[in-house]
Design an enzyme around this catalytic site. Sequence first.
Site, PDB file in Angstrom:
ATOM      1  N   ASP A   8       3.416   2.988   7.650  1.00  0.00           N
ATOM      2  CA  ASP A   8       4.666   3.116   7.067  1.00  0.00           C
ATOM      3  C   ASP A   8       4.644   4.561   6.528  1.00  0.00           C
ATOM      4  O   ASP A   8       4.382   4.645   5.157  1.00  0.00           O
ATOM      5  CB  ASP A   8       5.203   2.049   6.265  1.00  0.00           C
ATOM      6  CG  ASP A   8       4.232   1.690   5.181  1.00  0.00           C
ATOM      7  OD1 ASP A   8       3.068   2.010   5.108  1.00  0.00           O
ATOM      8  OD2 ASP A   8       4.581   1.376   4.069  1.00  0.00           O
ATOM      9  N   HIS A 240      -5.216   3.834  -1.228  1.00  0.00           N
ATOM     10  CA  HIS A 240      -5.053   2.517  -0.276  1.00  0.00           C
ATOM     11  C   HIS A 240      -5.555   2.827   0.976  1.00  0.00           C
ATOM     12  O   HIS A 240      -6.450   2.313   1.613  1.00  0.00           O
ATOM     13  CB  HIS A 240      -3.636   1.922  -0.494  1.00  0.00           C
ATOM     14  CG  HIS A 240      -3.198   1.758  -1.730  1.00  0.00           C
ATOM     15  ND1 HIS A 240      -3.744   0.791  -2.652  1.00  0.00           N
ATOM     16  CD2 HIS A 240      -2.071   2.127  -2.381  1.00  0.00           C
ATOM     17  CE1 HIS A 240      -3.092   0.626  -3.810  1.00  0.00           C
ATOM     18  NE2 HIS A 240      -2.052   1.456  -3.867  1.00  0.00           N
TER      19      HIS A 240
HETATM   20  C1  BDR Z   1       0.138  -0.284   0.189  1.00  0.00           C
HETATM   21  O1  BDR Z   1       1.742  -0.201   0.054  1.00  0.00           O
HETATM   22  C2  BDR Z   1       2.246   1.065   0.520  1.00  0.00           C
HETATM   23  O2  BDR Z   1       2.841   1.697  -0.542  1.00  0.00           O
HETATM   24  C3  BDR Z   1       1.033   1.994   0.502  1.00  0.00           C
HETATM   25  O3  BDR Z   1       1.429   3.096   1.703  1.00  0.00           O
HETATM   26  C4  BDR Z   1      -0.159   1.137   0.884  1.00  0.00           C
HETATM   27  O4  BDR Z   1      -0.338   0.786   2.288  1.00  0.00           O
HETATM   28  C5  BDR Z   1      -0.513  -0.400  -1.015  1.00  0.00           C
HETATM   29  O5  BDR Z   1       0.093  -1.488  -1.881  1.00  0.00           O
HETATM   30 CA    CA Z   2       1.064   2.448   3.780  1.00  0.00          CA
END
Ligand code: BDR
Ligand code: CA
Length: 320
Positions: A8, A240
């Site tokens: 995403d 992340h």
């Molecule tokens: C995840 O949520 C999204 O906002 C980030 O891209 C990541 O994949 C972290 O909780």
């Molecule tokens: Ca993500």
Amino acid sequence: MKVILDCDTGVDDAMALLYLLSSDKAQVIGVSTVFGNISAAMAAVNSLRVLELAGAEGIPVAQGTEVTIRGDIPVLAPHVHGADGLGSSNLPHPRGVIATETGPELIVRLARENPGEVHLIATGPLSNVAIALGIEPRLPELIPSITVMGGAAEVPGNQSAAAEANILHDPEAAQAVLSAPWNVTLVPLDVTMREILTEDHRKRLEIAGNPVASFVSRITDFYFDFFHSVSFDERCSPCHDALAAAIAIGDVVPLSAPVIHVEVDCNDGPARGATICDTRGRYQGFPEQEGAHCAVVLETSGDFADRITQRFVEWVGGRL
Ligand code: BDR
Ligand code: CA
């Protein structure tokens, strides 16, 4: 390793994609996009933008679902990733076009064309992957292992007290994906919140003098403000999605990743989207759990932000 990235494409997904493109261990053969940080449509445009920034045109980008597998309309996160999903960085509109197939169709097609050879990395809600499993029930044979950024094993959630955002966006999809018979590596908040990109890293990127490093410095500038306001005492951010990508291709070897049972809470109560990880074996060195096929990463060494910064500082071949 042939890699499909299902994402995403917000700030950290963009970093994951760039990280994969910078590696000689990974060949990105397709990108599918899903709602989450932003719409799947915008994530597809952003993925094309990032590929073009990296000089990697020609990799197919397919737009996936805008809703959960039970049809819920999601709440997106422009306050985290910017209205354009890329920290309002004004990257040029892409020259390339979005594929005519859907995200799940792309995953299935590439899996069928490359049986046993593809690794799937999912850094967004798991809706596309769950849909792909519905289209092709043999997917876990065709793609023997996948890496998922998501969940919170022994730490708080980030989207709710119990749940991490990617899982809470579509718990039913996550349960379908985590219970399918492939080897899953789950990269949860337990480790991603401990690999921290700081203002020092961002400044190194800013002065590096290549377009990829400059871009990452711009998008993280926006991202840092969000984490300063909700999670940390200074401007900084977790790593992340890029950490998940680095683990997937073997650049980061977890210090602890027991193979344990994981269930997703799909009830409509306060724990909806929680990843219930059976870590009861931690005091006995995690003895084998029969039937478990999910390696949950519980510890990494903490130097990933340095490593990804260096990778982008040394970027060659990028252009804008
Ligand atoms: C995840 O949520 C999204 O906002 C980030 O891209 C990541 O994949 C972290 O909780
Ligand atoms: Ca993500």
